[in-house]
Write a protein that holds these residues in place. Structure first.
Motif, PDB file in Angstrom:
ATOM      1  N   LYS A  35       0.825  -8.299 -13.455  1.00  0.00           N
ATOM      2  CA  LYS A  35      -0.425  -8.297 -12.689  1.00  0.00           C
ATOM      3  C   LYS A  35      -1.014  -9.699 -12.568  1.00  0.00           C
ATOM      4  N   GLU A 126      -9.401  -2.213 -15.343  1.00  0.00           N
ATOM      5  CA  GLU A 126      -8.013  -2.644 -15.214  1.00  0.00           C
ATOM      6  C   GLU A 126      -7.353  -2.825 -16.576  1.00  0.00           C
ATOM      7  N   TRP A 159      -2.164   3.882 -11.363  1.00  0.00           N
ATOM      8  CA  TRP A 159      -1.425   3.215 -10.273  1.00  0.00           C
ATOM      9  C   TRP A 159      -2.395   2.661  -9.241  1.00  0.00           C
ATOM     10  N   LYS A 160      -3.426   3.442  -8.919  1.00  0.00           N
ATOM     11  CA  LYS A 160      -4.420   2.983  -7.946  1.00  0.00           C
ATOM     12  C   LYS A 160      -5.300   1.896  -8.555  1.00  0.00           C
ATOM     13  N   THR A 161      -5.738   2.102  -9.794  1.00  0.00           N
ATOM     14  CA  THR A 161      -6.599   1.113 -10.458  1.00  0.00           C
ATOM     15  C   THR A 161      -5.913  -0.242 -10.530  1.00  0.00           C
ATOM     16  N   ASN A 163      -3.181  -1.109  -8.754  1.00  0.00           N
ATOM     17  CA  ASN A 163      -2.532  -1.455  -7.489  1.00  0.00           C
ATOM     18  C   ASN A 163      -1.096  -1.943  -7.719  1.00  0.00           C
ATOM     19  N   ILE A 164      -0.354  -1.144  -8.503  1.00  0.00           N
ATOM     20  CA  ILE A 164       1.055  -1.446  -8.756  1.00  0.00           C
ATOM     21  C   ILE A 164       1.888  -0.188  -8.527  1.00  0.00           C
ATOM     22  N   ASP A 165       3.151  -0.401  -8.346  1.00  0.00           N
ATOM     23  CA  ASP A 165       4.089   0.686  -8.099  1.00  0.00           C
ATOM     24  C   ASP A 165       4.604   1.239  -9.425  1.00  0.00           C
TER      25      ASP A 165
END
Length: 189
Positions: A35, A126, A159-161, A163-165
């Protein structure tokens, strides 16, 4: 570590607890690096401390801890819920309070408190999501235990928090495994 000597081994061995803690810390650091956090070591330490409240409970109120663990294993309810039912608080709150008493960073206290429920984190959402995901990866790797082993579910909101796959789990797992033994040797020796 020496403050927690004497914890009954039916709960957890210190070796197993620290194995899980190191694995979680390594996974958190790896996710933070992916990140591009400016200080991934901060997440490493937060990952290592996330379950510290369990040790206090096992040490200070072992009979009640056993009651909560029995509910967890036999009834299949979440450990934090079982703890709240038995003694009115859970290991996440105990971890938060201990981290605050030690005057460690506020972010670590919030992460400890919400590592099972990252949606409830406000100031450090995060960071809490990172440790939640790291705890999931570490727990499911079976590298040690915090005394409550069972497949740990993942709050999909991470995943949304973050913003990763979800595919990040593979590289994080491999990096964690690669560094695990040498890191554990540093802490255990």
């Amino acid at each position: 570590v020496s403050r927690f000597d004497g914890i009954p081994e039916e709960f957890v061995t210190m070796e197993s607890f620290w194995h899980h803690s190191v694995a979680c810390g390594l996974a958190a650091r790896s996710i933070a690096k992916h990140k591009q956090f400016s200080n991934p070591v901060n997440l490493y330490v937060a990952g290592m401390l996330h379950d510290i409240g369990s040790l206090v409970i096992y040490k200070q109120i072992p009979e009640k801890a056993l009651q909560a663990l029995t509910r967890f294993y036999q009834w299949g309810i979440p450990l934090a819920q079982a703890e709240r039912e038995v003694f009115g608080f859970d290991h996440t709150l105990m971890g938060k309070l201990l981290i605050e008493q030690w005057k460690l960073p506020e972010s670590w206290a919030e992460i400890a408190q919400f590592h099972h429920n990252p949606r409830n984190s406000t100031e450090y959402a995060e960071e809490t999501a990172i440790v939640h995901l790291a705890d999931h990866i570490a727990h499911n790797s079976r590298l040690g235990s915090a005394g409550h082993s069972r497949t740990k579910s993942l709050d999909e909101s991470v995943w949304k928090t973050l913003n990763i796959d979800p595919s990040i789990k593979g590289p994080v797992f491999r990096e964690m495994i690669q560094l695990f033994n040498e890191t554990v040797e540093m802490f255990i020796k």
